[in-house]
Write a protein that holds these residues in place. Structure first.
Motif, PDB file in Angstrom:
ATOM      1  N   GLY A 175       4.506  21.490 -67.119  1.00 58.44           N
ATOM      2  CA  GLY A 175       3.701  22.557 -67.699  1.00 58.44           C
ATOM      3  C   GLY A 175       2.244  22.309 -67.396  1.00 58.44           C
ATOM      4  O   GLY A 175       1.878  21.257 -66.867  1.00 58.44           O
ATOM      5  N   GLY A 176       1.399  23.285 -67.725  1.00 59.22           N
ATOM      6  CA  GLY A 176       0.012  23.225 -67.300  1.00 59.22           C
ATOM      7  C   GLY A 176      -0.858  22.246 -68.080  1.00 59.22           C
ATOM      8  O   GLY A 176      -1.954  21.917 -67.657  1.00 59.22           O
ATOM      9  N   GLU A 177      -0.360  21.746 -69.222  1.00 53.52           N
ATOM     10  CA  GLU A 177      -1.232  20.998 -70.126  1.00 53.52           C
ATOM     11  C   GLU A 177      -1.340  19.517 -69.762  1.00 53.52           C
ATOM     12  O   GLU A 177      -2.322  18.873 -70.065  1.00 53.52           O
ATOM     13  CB  GLU A 177      -0.713  21.106 -71.572  1.00 53.52           C
ATOM     14  N   SER A 178      -0.314  19.016 -69.092  1.00 57.76           N
ATOM     15  CA  SER A 178      -0.271  17.584 -68.869  1.00 57.76           C
ATOM     16  C   SER A 178      -1.372  17.112 -67.934  1.00 57.76           C
ATOM     17  O   SER A 178      -1.672  17.748 -66.935  1.00 57.76           O
ATOM     18  CB  SER A 178       1.087  17.203 -68.283  1.00 57.76           C
ATOM     19  N   ASN A 179      -1.984  15.969 -68.263  1.00 58.18           N
ATOM     20  CA  ASN A 179      -2.987  15.399 -67.357  1.00 58.18           C
ATOM     21  C   ASN A 179      -2.438  14.134 -66.694  1.00 58.18           C
ATOM     22  O   ASN A 179      -3.192  13.283 -66.253  1.00 58.18           O
ATOM     23  CB  ASN A 179      -4.282  15.100 -68.117  1.00 58.18           C
ATOM     24  N   ILE A 180      -1.103  14.065 -66.602  1.00 60.52           N
ATOM     25  CA  ILE A 180      -0.496  12.827 -66.106  1.00 60.52           C
ATOM     26  C   ILE A 180      -0.893  12.528 -64.663  1.00 60.52           C
ATOM     27  O   ILE A 180      -1.058  11.369 -64.281  1.00 60.52           O
ATOM     28  CB  ILE A 180       1.041  12.869 -66.274  1.00 60.52           C
ATOM     29  N   ILE A 181      -1.076  13.572 -63.854  1.00 56.13           N
ATOM     30  CA  ILE A 181      -1.483  13.331 -62.459  1.00 56.13           C
ATOM     31  C   ILE A 181      -2.877  12.716 -62.431  1.00 56.13           C
ATOM     32  O   ILE A 181      -3.112  11.720 -61.726  1.00 56.13           O
ATOM     33  CB  ILE A 181      -1.443  14.636 -61.642  1.00 56.13           C
ATOM     34  N   GLU A 182      -3.796  13.287 -63.219  1.00 52.90           N
ATOM     35  CA  GLU A 182      -5.160  12.753 -63.270  1.00 52.90           C
ATOM     36  C   GLU A 182      -5.131  11.276 -63.685  1.00 52.90           C
ATOM     37  O   GLU A 182      -5.837  10.444 -63.131  1.00 52.90           O
ATOM     38  CB  GLU A 182      -6.014  13.544 -64.261  1.00 52.90           C
ATOM     39  N   VAL A 183      -4.298  10.980 -64.688  1.00 53.16           N
ATOM     40  CA  VAL A 183      -4.199   9.605 -65.191  1.00 53.16           C
ATOM     41  C   VAL A 183      -3.721   8.660 -64.079  1.00 53.16           C
ATOM     42  O   VAL A 183      -4.310   7.604 -63.856  1.00 53.16           O
ATOM     43  CB  VAL A 183      -3.246   9.548 -66.406  1.00 53.16           C
ATOM     44  N   TYR A 184      -2.688   9.060 -63.360  1.00 50.49           N
ATOM     45  CA  TYR A 184      -2.140   8.184 -62.321  1.00 50.49           C
ATOM     46  C   TYR A 184      -3.052   8.085 -61.109  1.00 50.49           C
ATOM     47  O   TYR A 184      -3.123   7.036 -60.460  1.00 50.49           O
ATOM     48  CB  TYR A 184      -0.717   8.616 -61.942  1.00 50.49           C
ATOM     49  N   VAL A 185      -3.738   9.176 -60.789  1.00 48.38           N
ATOM     50  CA  VAL A 185      -4.711   9.106 -59.695  1.00 48.38           C
ATOM     51  C   VAL A 185      -5.817   8.118 -60.071  1.00 48.38           C
ATOM     52  O   VAL A 185      -6.255   7.309 -59.248  1.00 48.38           O
ATOM     53  CB  VAL A 185      -5.302  10.504 -59.382  1.00 48.38           C
ATOM     54  N   ARG A 186      -6.219   8.152 -61.358  1.00 50.49           N
ATOM     55  CA  ARG A 186      -7.254   7.223 -61.810  1.00 50.49           C
ATOM     56  C   ARG A 186      -6.766   5.772 -61.696  1.00 50.49           C
ATOM     57  O   ARG A 186      -7.482   4.899 -61.205  1.00 50.49           O
ATOM     58  CB  ARG A 186      -7.647   7.533 -63.262  1.00 50.49           C
ATOM     59  N   TYR A 187      -5.521   5.506 -62.128  1.00 56.64           N
ATOM     60  CA  TYR A 187      -4.947   4.156 -61.998  1.00 56.64           C
ATOM     61  C   TYR A 187      -4.983   3.698 -60.536  1.00 56.64           C
ATOM     62  O   TYR A 187      -5.371   2.577 -60.218  1.00 56.64           O
ATOM     63  CB  TYR A 187      -3.491   4.124 -62.462  1.00 56.64           C
ATOM     64  N   LEU A 188      -4.516   4.601 -59.654  1.00 61.71           N
ATOM     65  CA  LEU A 188      -4.447   4.235 -58.237  1.00 61.71           C
ATOM     66  C   LEU A 188      -5.828   3.940 -57.675  1.00 61.71           C
ATOM     67  O   LEU A 188      -6.029   2.967 -56.960  1.00 61.71           O
ATOM     68  CB  LEU A 188      -3.807   5.366 -57.427  1.00 61.71           C
ATOM     69  N   ARG A 189      -6.776   4.813 -58.006  1.00 63.09           N
ATOM     70  CA  ARG A 189      -8.135   4.597 -57.495  1.00 63.09           C
ATOM     71  C   ARG A 189      -8.683   3.259 -57.964  1.00 63.09           C
ATOM     72  O   ARG A 189      -9.299   2.525 -57.188  1.00 63.09           O
ATOM     73  CB  ARG A 189      -9.065   5.721 -57.975  1.00 63.09           C
ATOM     74  N   GLN A 190      -8.433   2.921 -59.248  1.00 63.62           N
ATOM     75  CA  GLN A 190      -8.931   1.640 -59.770  1.00 63.62           C
ATOM     76  C   GLN A 190      -8.379   0.485 -58.949  1.00 63.62           C
ATOM     77  O   GLN A 190      -9.095  -0.447 -58.599  1.00 63.62           O
ATOM     78  CB  GLN A 190      -8.548   1.481 -61.245  1.00 63.62           C
ATOM     79  N   LYS A 191      -7.085   0.576 -58.611  1.00 65.82           N
ATOM     80  CA  LYS A 191      -6.467  -0.520 -57.859  1.00 65.82           C
ATOM     81  C   LYS A 191      -6.918  -0.533 -56.398  1.00 65.82           C
ATOM     82  O   LYS A 191      -7.138  -1.599 -55.826  1.00 65.82           O
ATOM     83  CB  LYS A 191      -4.948  -0.418 -57.951  1.00 65.82           C
ATOM     84  N   LEU A 192      -7.040   0.643 -55.806  1.00 64.53           N
ATOM     85  CA  LEU A 192      -7.403   0.705 -54.381  1.00 64.53           C
ATOM     86  C   LEU A 192      -8.869   0.360 -54.162  1.00 64.53           C
ATOM     87  O   LEU A 192      -9.258  -0.070 -53.076  1.00 64.53           O
ATOM     88  CB  LEU A 192      -7.125   2.110 -53.815  1.00 64.53           C
ATOM     89  N   GLU A 193      -9.702   0.584 -55.192  1.00 67.64           N
ATOM     90  CA  GLU A 193     -11.151   0.402 -55.032  1.00 67.64           C
ATOM     91  C   GLU A 193     -11.657  -0.827 -55.784  1.00 67.64           C
ATOM     92  O   GLU A 193     -12.862  -0.989 -55.977  1.00 67.64           O
ATOM     93  CB  GLU A 193     -11.884   1.660 -55.544  1.00 67.64           C
TER      94      GLU A 193
END
Ligand code: CA
Length: 226
Positions: free
Chosen positions: A187-205
């Motif tokens: 559904g449109g409300e979840s921010n789970i993608i944003e959360v996981y993109v943030r996790y990935l960026r933290q690890k990659l950077e």
């Protein structure tokens, strides 16, 4: 396993509908495009697991469509042709097609060819090492290296990064990411993608490496180097 997506590029509505009905019944997610430009646009818009491509198309010829699809990705391509000519077959395969079928054909035969291509792709992807910039992803060991640095990923972080690395330089919409990584609609409300993109960026950077997962405002995300 998530639903596999098949793109049909076929200008004859009767054949396109026949294929769509059959493939939907088999559990595939099906997109139909009625000419070459629409087919190329659909392929750019969303990653597909396989393309069924009619050779005789208005606008851009099927061979040219195959060439452009192949230039952009390694998606398996099955060509449909009414012309039972060796020259056409050779040209089709030279232009990047993986297999071809001569019309008329039985649906079951097409289905068997599709399964061969999807299995072949899965088998080869099972031991694949993907590279992008300073990222190396071993898909058999599910192991990531950023330069020489080994990085631990959770299962979902890994799935998300693998999706990006299989489709570099291509905007992935939220819908596609939900569908491929989580397998159902949040559904449109979840921010789970944003959360996981943030996790990935933290690890990659973590060691000051440049950003490679970029936000495309109003569209989604893209893996690319500056
Ligand atoms: Ca046609």
């Amino acid at each position: 396993m998530t639903t596999q997506r098949i793109l049909i590029i076929e200008d004859e509505p009767e054949i396109a509908n026949y294929l769509r009905r059959g493939l939907v019944l088999e559990g595939f997610h099906v997109t139909v495009a009625a000419d070459g430009p629409a087919g190329l646009a659909a392929a750019r818009e969303m990653p597909h697991d396989l393309v069924i491509l009619d050779l005789m198309l208005p606008g851009i010829d099927g061979l040219e469509v195959a060439r452009r699809l192949r230039a952009a990705s390694d998606v398996p391509i099955i060509i449909l042709t009414a012309r039972d000519a060796v020259a056409d077959r050779v040209r089709g395969l030279e232009n990047g097609a993986d297999d071809y079928l001569v019309k008329p054909f039985a649906f079951e035969e097409l289905l068997a060819r599709i399964r061969v291509q999807l299995r072949r792709r899965q088998a080869s992807s099972g031991s694949e090492v993907l590279h992008f910039g300073n990222l190396t992803l071993d898909t058999a060991a599910r192991e990531l290296r950023v330069g020489e640095r080994r990085v631990e990923l959770t299962a979902k972080e890994y799935d998300l990064l693998e999706l990006f690395m299989r489709h570099p330089n291509q905007v992935l919409t939220r819908e596609v990411i939900y569908d491929r990584v989580w397998g159902y609609d949040f559904g449109g409300e979840s921010n789970i993608i944003e959360v996981y993109v943030r996790y990935l960026r933290q690890k990659l950077e973590a060691h000051g490496e440049p950003r490679v997962i970029h936000t495309v405002r109003g569209a989604g995300y893209i893996l690319r180097e500056e």
